[in-house]
Design a protein around this motif. Structure first.
Motif, PDB file in Angstrom:
ATOM      1  N   CYS C 212      63.926  49.814  28.129  1.00 24.41           N
ATOM      2  CA  CYS C 212      62.805  49.494  29.018  1.00 24.41           C
ATOM      3  C   CYS C 212      62.856  48.009  29.304  1.00 24.41           C
ATOM      4  O   CYS C 212      62.748  47.191  28.399  1.00 24.41           O
ATOM      5  CB  CYS C 212      61.459  49.801  28.372  1.00 24.41           C
ATOM      6  SG  CYS C 212      61.288  51.513  27.974  1.00 24.41           S
ATOM      7  N   LYS C 213      63.001  47.688  30.573  1.00 28.74           N
ATOM      8  CA  LYS C 213      63.267  46.291  30.934  1.00 28.74           C
ATOM      9  C   LYS C 213      62.034  45.563  31.439  1.00 28.74           C
ATOM     10  O   LYS C 213      61.146  46.161  32.035  1.00 28.74           O
ATOM     11  CB  LYS C 213      64.336  46.253  32.032  1.00 28.74           C
ATOM     12  CG  LYS C 213      65.741  46.217  31.476  1.00 28.74           C
ATOM     13  CD  LYS C 213      66.685  45.627  32.516  1.00 28.74           C
ATOM     14  CE  LYS C 213      68.059  45.356  32.016  1.00 28.74           C
ATOM     15  NZ  LYS C 213      68.248  44.411  30.972  1.00 28.74           N
ATOM     16  N   ASN C 214      62.041  44.251  31.186  1.00 29.55           N
ATOM     17  CA  ASN C 214      61.103  43.336  31.822  1.00 29.55           C
ATOM     18  C   ASN C 214      59.638  43.587  31.561  1.00 29.55           C
ATOM     19  O   ASN C 214      58.827  43.654  32.467  1.00 29.55           O
ATOM     20  CB  ASN C 214      61.338  43.333  33.329  1.00 29.55           C
ATOM     21  CG  ASN C 214      61.998  42.040  33.731  1.00 29.55           C
ATOM     22  OD1 ASN C 214      61.662  40.988  33.176  1.00 29.55           O
ATOM     23  ND2 ASN C 214      62.936  42.115  34.639  1.00 29.55           N
ATOM     24  N   ILE C 215      59.302  43.730  30.280  1.00 34.37           N
ATOM     25  CA  ILE C 215      57.900  43.879  29.914  1.00 34.37           C
ATOM     26  C   ILE C 215      57.388  42.465  29.667  1.00 34.37           C
ATOM     27  O   ILE C 215      57.997  41.704  28.927  1.00 34.37           O
ATOM     28  CB  ILE C 215      57.749  44.741  28.651  1.00 34.37           C
ATOM     29  CG1 ILE C 215      58.642  45.982  28.775  1.00 34.37           C
ATOM     30  CG2 ILE C 215      56.304  45.126  28.436  1.00 34.37           C
ATOM     31  CD1 ILE C 215      58.786  46.757  27.504  1.00 34.37           C
ATOM     32  N   SER C 216      56.262  42.120  30.309  1.00 30.35           N
ATOM     33  CA  SER C 216      55.897  40.705  30.292  1.00 30.35           C
ATOM     34  C   SER C 216      54.641  40.403  29.474  1.00 30.35           C
ATOM     35  O   SER C 216      54.084  39.330  29.593  1.00 30.35           O
ATOM     36  CB  SER C 216      55.733  40.194  31.714  1.00 30.35           C
ATOM     37  OG  SER C 216      54.794  40.989  32.381  1.00 30.35           O
ATOM     38  N   VAL C 221      54.329  45.782  25.645  1.00 31.47           N
ATOM     39  CA  VAL C 221      55.407  46.305  24.811  1.00 31.47           C
ATOM     40  C   VAL C 221      54.907  47.531  24.042  1.00 31.47           C
ATOM     41  O   VAL C 221      55.557  48.580  24.015  1.00 31.47           O
ATOM     42  CB  VAL C 221      55.904  45.222  23.820  1.00 31.47           C
ATOM     43  CG1 VAL C 221      56.886  45.818  22.818  1.00 31.47           C
ATOM     44  CG2 VAL C 221      56.553  44.075  24.579  1.00 31.47           C
ATOM     45  N   GLU C 222      53.736  47.394  23.464  1.00 30.76           N
ATOM     46  CA  GLU C 222      53.190  48.512  22.686  1.00 30.76           C
ATOM     47  C   GLU C 222      52.946  49.720  23.599  1.00 30.76           C
ATOM     48  O   GLU C 222      53.297  50.842  23.272  1.00 30.76           O
ATOM     49  CB  GLU C 222      51.894  48.059  22.004  1.00 30.76           C
ATOM     50  CG  GLU C 222      51.466  48.976  20.878  1.00 30.76           C
ATOM     51  CD  GLU C 222      50.179  48.502  20.207  1.00 30.76           C
ATOM     52  OE1 GLU C 222      49.867  47.298  20.286  1.00 30.76           O
ATOM     53  OE2 GLU C 222      49.488  49.338  19.624  1.00 30.76           O
ATOM     54  N   LYS C 223      52.382  49.421  24.768  1.00 28.78           N
ATOM     55  CA  LYS C 223      52.081  50.502  25.730  1.00 28.78           C
ATOM     56  C   LYS C 223      53.347  51.200  26.186  1.00 28.78           C
ATOM     57  O   LYS C 223      53.430  52.422  26.223  1.00 28.78           O
ATOM     58  CB  LYS C 223      51.401  49.896  26.972  1.00 28.78           C
ATOM     59  CG  LYS C 223      49.897  49.927  26.962  1.00 28.78           C
ATOM     60  CD  LYS C 223      49.435  49.739  28.427  1.00 28.78           C
ATOM     61  CE  LYS C 223      48.120  48.994  28.506  1.00 28.78           C
ATOM     62  NZ  LYS C 223      47.883  48.457  29.848  1.00 28.78           N
ATOM     63  N   ALA C 224      54.341  50.386  26.568  1.00 34.08           N
ATOM     64  CA  ALA C 224      55.589  50.955  27.077  1.00 34.08           C
ATOM     65  C   ALA C 224      56.247  51.814  26.005  1.00 34.08           C
ATOM     66  O   ALA C 224      56.749  52.910  26.284  1.00 34.08           O
ATOM     67  CB  ALA C 224      56.530  49.838  27.513  1.00 34.08           C
ATOM     68  N   LEU C 225      56.239  51.329  24.769  1.00 36.93           N
ATOM     69  CA  LEU C 225      56.876  52.067  23.678  1.00 36.93           C
ATOM     70  C   LEU C 225      56.119  53.368  23.394  1.00 36.93           C
ATOM     71  O   LEU C 225      56.731  54.422  23.206  1.00 36.93           O
ATOM     72  CB  LEU C 225      56.948  51.201  22.420  1.00 36.93           C
ATOM     73  CG  LEU C 225      57.951  50.038  22.492  1.00 36.93           C
ATOM     74  CD1 LEU C 225      57.788  49.122  21.296  1.00 36.93           C
ATOM     75  CD2 LEU C 225      59.382  50.555  22.567  1.00 36.93           C
ATOM     76  N   ASN C 226      54.790  53.294  23.392  1.00 38.99           N
ATOM     77  CA  ASN C 226      54.002  54.512  23.177  1.00 38.99           C
ATOM     78  C   ASN C 226      54.282  55.532  24.269  1.00 38.99           C
ATOM     79  O   ASN C 226      54.470  56.719  23.997  1.00 38.99           O
ATOM     80  CB  ASN C 226      52.504  54.178  23.144  1.00 38.99           C
ATOM     81  CG  ASN C 226      52.075  53.713  21.762  1.00 38.99           C
ATOM     82  OD1 ASN C 226      52.589  54.194  20.752  1.00 38.99           O
ATOM     83  ND2 ASN C 226      51.158  52.763  21.730  1.00 38.99           N
ATOM     84  N   GLU C 251      53.493  47.732  34.525  1.00 37.69           N
ATOM     85  CA  GLU C 251      52.391  47.230  33.708  1.00 37.69           C
ATOM     86  C   GLU C 251      51.046  47.828  34.145  1.00 37.69           C
ATOM     87  O   GLU C 251      50.263  48.289  33.326  1.00 37.69           O
ATOM     88  CB  GLU C 251      52.349  45.695  33.819  1.00 37.69           C
ATOM     89  CG  GLU C 251      51.528  45.025  32.747  1.00 37.69           C
ATOM     90  CD  GLU C 251      52.397  44.404  31.640  1.00 37.69           C
ATOM     91  OE1 GLU C 251      53.433  43.816  31.957  1.00 37.69           O
ATOM     92  OE2 GLU C 251      52.016  44.541  30.469  1.00 37.69           O
ATOM     93  N   GLY C 252      50.827  47.847  35.439  1.00 38.32           N
ATOM     94  CA  GLY C 252      49.541  48.303  35.956  1.00 38.32           C
ATOM     95  C   GLY C 252      49.244  49.751  35.591  1.00 38.32           C
ATOM     96  O   GLY C 252      48.113  50.100  35.266  1.00 38.32           O
ATOM     97  N   ARG C 253      50.274  50.591  35.654  1.00 36.07           N
ATOM     98  CA  ARG C 253      50.056  52.015  35.422  1.00 36.07           C
ATOM     99  C   ARG C 253      50.356  52.429  33.994  1.00 36.07           C
ATOM    100  O   ARG C 253      50.083  53.567  33.602  1.00 36.07           O
ATOM    101  CB  ARG C 253      50.906  52.821  36.409  1.00 36.07           C
ATOM    102  CG  ARG C 253      50.472  52.585  37.856  1.00 36.07           C
ATOM    103  CD  ARG C 253      51.481  53.139  38.854  1.00 36.07           C
ATOM    104  NE  ARG C 253      51.660  54.580  38.705  1.00 36.07           N
ATOM    105  CZ  ARG C 253      52.643  55.260  39.285  1.00 36.07           C
ATOM    106  NH1 ARG C 253      53.533  54.622  40.025  1.00 36.07           N
ATOM    107  NH2 ARG C 253      52.754  56.553  39.112  1.00 36.07           N
TER     108      ARG C 253
END
Lengths: 434, 89, 478
Positions: C212-216, C221-226, C251-253
């Motif tokens: 997962c690229k470009n988490i700012s 990071v926690e959200k994307a991983l979950n 990020e928004g969604r």
């Protein structure tokens, strides 16, 4: 005080891409005060278009001067124009230019050599006394030899490359061309010296007065420089010239450079690899001919580069891209770096016993226009000049007679940072035949 | 030995459009040159050169930047101080 | 909850807070400035320009390497990473590849059960940032991009971990600790826009890995991983294959989407940057003096100030908070810990203020007022709120001293006896509550006390008030 320099000489050889009829110079009391100097068109000049002989840089006006150009201005030089060249320095004939070929001042049906053919022709035809070129694999020495003038490729790192539009960063140097060794020496003293903006450059200024005193100088003559592919008439001219150096008191010996077997391949792998990356910035966004911004960047860049780069440039970018690509890096790029180190070691070994290595600059006299249409046969013509670039050592080409009324060049190669000795040997030869 | 579609793939990686009708010639020249490069196979593995010049560094001191006008002077299309580029989405 | 089958590795790009860019002297301080005003031939990638490496960036990278226990190899060098994109001016990024500045380190974090564990750091390397793109759409629907090169060549370090993390929360804790370590080292400013970007590799044991690229953001990071864990588990449950791919986090969604680029398209053709000389800086590491780092400071806070581990953890998590605490702890370290960790941080967070917007002098004054029993805790909160509401950022002058607020608003704590009249009024006005009290509903006293507090705006000491109220109610019994 700013003064005017009118540059009105006729350009019979298509030596210039950009000419300034009225060039300005400063009365600085410098060694080049009031002298018209031509600059190869891959060296950035603030306010003067700089094209690298390519359509992809059409309209580009650098906002800064290359370090060497600053030094020229400080020395009082009038920069009279930008000279023709093989596109991005990729060629041995100055035929690969978007602005048409330059011709040889001695014979309009022949090439002036390349890639600094415009600079060499401008000097050879008497338009200017001196010019700057750049030498990646022989691009100063080859046209100097073909046009019957003197050209010096300095030690890698002795002259700042800041502002030189890179073709192959690890191999190339800016250097002087002139009709005499003395002129070349003067121009060298102006352009050498420290520049913090090129962090690969050394702080080794050049202040030298040429001396013909070469008694006891040891000159090694590599057998590979007189091997297959070298025109026997050219070889004979060069052997005679080496004889003159003996007359002046030099001692000669034979030597061997076994790495010459693969030096040319190592050179072409290295320069195409670096070029494939260096030329990526020509995307039409910040400079150069415009791109259609409403198309997708990928389509637009591909068409832009496919249309505006010449064939030889495209070929070298593709070769370099291939040599660096996954699965081939080890076979090509990495191997070429080992080969390069072997060339350097061969030179260091010879230079333990000898001060100078001497041989022909080019294996032949200037080609006829269109003669080298096959890329590989053109590449092979660089066989005698690329070793000095691979090893990073200084090398000069000085005229040594003619074959079929065309000039022949004697190449003299020295130890790292021993331009002075190389110049002295060339000067001694010049005096001997004067 | 590379084939025409290998050369096409390399051209894609290099972001250079090669005309279809030129592919054949490019490929044959490519093969000639690569064949010549094979001489490098005779080079036994060894050391790459070591640089004698190391740690050439600059102090962290601000120097003047170009003006926006100078920075955009060679760009063909600008908008509000930005430089226009092809679309990426 | 820790799940042994979740495998996470992170690549963290952090902006170093040098004054100038990585390869040129342009200032990095461009926030709020016009586009393309912090650029020069070098960071614009103009033909003929050459990079010059910033010494401070090298020193900062070495500092981080030392703090995270990495080894600095004898030789490191820069390489070119070749790819095309309109924000990448040279068509390559100067980065490091097979000879990074530092390798093999360790950072300790707590796992989800609170037990410390080691996360291995694979490497740290230096690289330059590209420029910034803005996507425009035009009326005819064919969009275009606008490029601002102010960000081009901003120095970054990329910190790569081994796949040692086992949950999104653990990953978040790792990032928080990393951030605070970098801030303690004074090489990083987490408040700068875009100062940290994370690529997260995540897989479920036995299945393909997804990047997962470009988490700012840290939260991102926690959200994307979950999101990814749920998505991947669902696919596995349905018996579907997990594609090895690169995904982008929106990020928004709060979701990730496939970027449809196949891994093998990324042939970056790395090779050594010929315009830069190698680094031989392993010997420099010994000369680097590390400041006290978060773990050590936390331990010290507990012993020196006698505060709880929780308070110490909160106070040392952010360098500026820790410094703030130490400058107000003199008055009373225990009261200071409560007021900074439990109250002040929440109040400034609520107001989107930063800790450096609050003058320490004022908080020290407030803590002294509490310590000396001059005001009640409740009044203290009121004073703090009044003060913060009028604090204008950096301007210390605008920040009224708590003692002045107390005087102005008459908040000095009063003993219960002073409120006899008010208590009488409250009792008279609430006969029902009084009746309830006498009927045995002892809770009614709380209501009455509350009414007095309300009427006196919290100035009464609650214990004292309870005693006086009890006496007064006794009197109403007759």
């Amino acid at each position: 005080m700013v003064k005017e320099y009118f540059f009105e000489k006729t350009d019979r050889t298509n030596a210039f891409i950009t000419r300034l009829g009225l060039a300005m110079y400063e009365e600085t009391g410098g060694p080049l005060e009031g002298k018209g100097i031509a600059v190869k068109d891959n060296i950035s000049t603030a306010g003067i278009p700089t094209t690298c002989g390519s359509r992809i840089l059409a309209g580009y006006v650098p906002p800064f001067d290359a370090h060497v150009v600053t030094r020229l201005r400080e020395a009082g030089a009038a920069i009279v124009g930008k000279t023709n060249m093989d596109e991005f320095g990729m060629g041995t004939t100055t035929e690969n230019s978007a602005f048409g070929p330059t011709t040889n001042p001695h014979d309009a049906s022949r090439v002036p050599g390349g890639s600094s053919g415009g600079s060499a022709a401008a000097v050879g035809d008497g338009m200017v006394d001196m010019a700057l070129g750049s030498d990646t694999g022989g691009s100063i020495r080859c046209p100097a030899a073909f046009c019957g003038i003197v050209g010096l490729k300095p030690t890698f790192g002795r002259v700042s490359r800041y502002g030189l539009i890179a073709y192959s960063n690890s191999l190339e140097q800016i250097g002087p061309l002139g009709r005499t060794v003395t002129d070349v020496n003067t121009l060298m003293s102006v352009i050498a010296g420290p520049d913090p903006r090129d962090t690969t450059a050394y702080d080794r200024p050049y202040t030298h007065t040429p001396s013909g005193e070469i008694a006891g100088m040891k000159i090694a003559v590599p057998e590979e420089f007189f091997g297959e592919g070298v025109d026997p008439a050219v070889a004979e001219s060069v052997r005679n010239a080496i004889g003159k150096l003996e007359d002046a008191g030099a001692e000669t010996m034979t030597c061997s450079i076994p790495s010459m077997a693969y030096a040319l391949a190592a050179y072409y792998v290295t320069c195409t690899s670096e070029a494939s990356s260096n030329l990526s910035r020509f995307d039409g966004v910040r400079f150069g001919p415009s791109v259609e911004t409403k198309r997708s960047w990928h389509d637009e860049f591909r068409d832009h580069r496919g249309t505006l780069f010449g064939k030889e440039v495209q070929r070298r970018i593709l070769l370099g891209t291939f040599a660096l690509s996954a699965g081939y890096y080890g076979k090509y790029y990495a191997k070429a770096q080992v080969a390069r180190e072997n060339v350097r070691k061969d030179f260091l070994r010879i230079f333990k016993d000898a001060d100078i290595i001497a041989g022909p600059t080019m294996p032949q006299i200037a080609f006829k226009l269109g003669e080298k249409s096959d890329p590989l046969s053109m590449y092979l013509a660089d066989i005698l000049t690329v070793p000095a670039n691979l090893a990073g050592v200084p090398a000069i080409s000085v005229p040594c007679g003619t074959v079929d009324k065309m000039p022949v060049g004697l190449q003299l190669i020295g130890r790292h940072f021993e331009e002075e000795r190389v110049v002295d040997a060339a000067f001694a030869y010049e005096m001997e035949v004067a | 030995m590379v084939l025409e579609n290998d050369v096409e793939g390399i051209a894609k990686l290099a972001d250079i459009h090669i005309q279809k009708e030129e592919l054949g010639e490019f490929t044959s020249q490519f093969n000639h040159i690569l064949e010549y490069f094979d001489i490098l196979d005779t080079v036994s593995d060894g050391e790459e050169g070591k640089a004698d010049l190391v740690n050439v560094l600059r102090e962290d001191v601000v120097t003047p930047s170009l003006t926006q006008e100078a920075a955009c002077a060679n760009a063909h299309e600008t908008e509000d101080g930005h430089i226009r580029a092809p679309r990426v989405m | 909850m820790t799940d042994k089958t979740v495998i996470i590795g992170l690549e963290i790009h952090c902006q170093l807070n040098t004054k100038t860019k990585l390869f040129c002297g342009c200032s990095t301080d461009f926030q709020g400035d016009e586009p393309n005003t912090h650029v020069c031939p070098i960071c614009l990638g103009l033909p003929g320009a050459m990079p010059r490496l910033n010494k401070q960036a090298v020193l900062y990278a070495l500092k981080v390497a030392k703090a995270l226990n990495l080894t600095v190899p004898e030789v490191s060098e820069f390489s070119r990473k070749n790819y095309f994109y309109p924000d990448l001016p040279k068509g390559y990024q100067i980065s490091q590849y097979d000879k990074p500045i530092a390798e093999k380190g360790i950072m300790e974090v707590d796992d989800d059960e609170g037990h410390p564990k080691n996360i291995r750091i694979t490497r740290i390397h230096l690289e330059e940032d590209p420029g910034r793109l803005i996507h425009k759409t035009s009326r005819d629907r064919a969009g275009y991009s606008l490029v601002d090169y102010n960000r081009s060549s901003i120095p970054l370090i990329e910190i790569v971990t081994e796949p040692d993390l086992r949950s999104p929360k653990e990953a978040r804790r790792f990032l928080n600790k990393l951030r605070s370590t970098l801030e303690y080292l004074e090489v990083f400013d987490g408040e700068r826009e875009g100062s940290i970007r994370v690529d997260a590799n995540i897989s479920i044991k036995g299945h393909n890995r997804v990047e997962c690229k470009n988490i700012s953001s840290y939260k991102g990071v926690e959200k994307a991983l979950n999101f990814e864990i749920t998505r991947q588990r669902n696919l596995i449950r349905k018996g579907q294959r997990i594609e090895q791919e690169t995904r982008h986090f929106l990020e928004g969604r709060g979701i990730t989407t496939s970027s449809r680029s196949k891994e093998n398209e990324n042939d970056y053709r790395y090779f050594p940057e010929p315009d830069l000389r190698p680094l031989r800086v392993s010997g420099w590491v010994d000369d680097i003096v590390l400041p006290e780092l978060p773990d050590a400071r936390r331990e010290r806070f507990m012993t020196q100030y006698g505060i709880s581990e929780n308070h110490a953890r909160t106070l040392t998590g952010d360098l500026k908070v820790a410094n703030f605490y130490e400058s107000v702890a003199d008055a009373d370290s225990a009261i200071a810990a409560i007021w900074v960790a439990d109250i002040l941080l929440g109040e400034i967070n609520y107001r989107s203020m930063r800790i450096d917007d609050v003058p320490t002098m004022n908080i020290a004054d407030l803590i002294a007022l509490i310590r000396d029993d001059t005001i009640t805790d409740k009044s203290g909160v009121e004073v703090l709120r009044v003060m913060l509401d009028h604090c204008m950022g950096d301007n210390v002058e605008t920040c009224e001293m708590p003692a002045d607020i107390v005087t102005r608003l008459g908040l000095t704590k009063a003993a219960g006896d002073d409120f006899t009249a008010v208590i009488g009024e409250v009792i008279a006005a609430n006969p029902n509550a009084v009746a309830d009290y006498h009927a045995g509903k002892k809770g009614a006293v709380n209501f009455l006390v509350g009414q007095v507090m309300k009427a006196t705006r919290g100035r009464a000491d609650p214990k004292e008030l309870n005693r006086v109220m009890a006496d007064a109610l006794k009197e109403t019994e007759e």
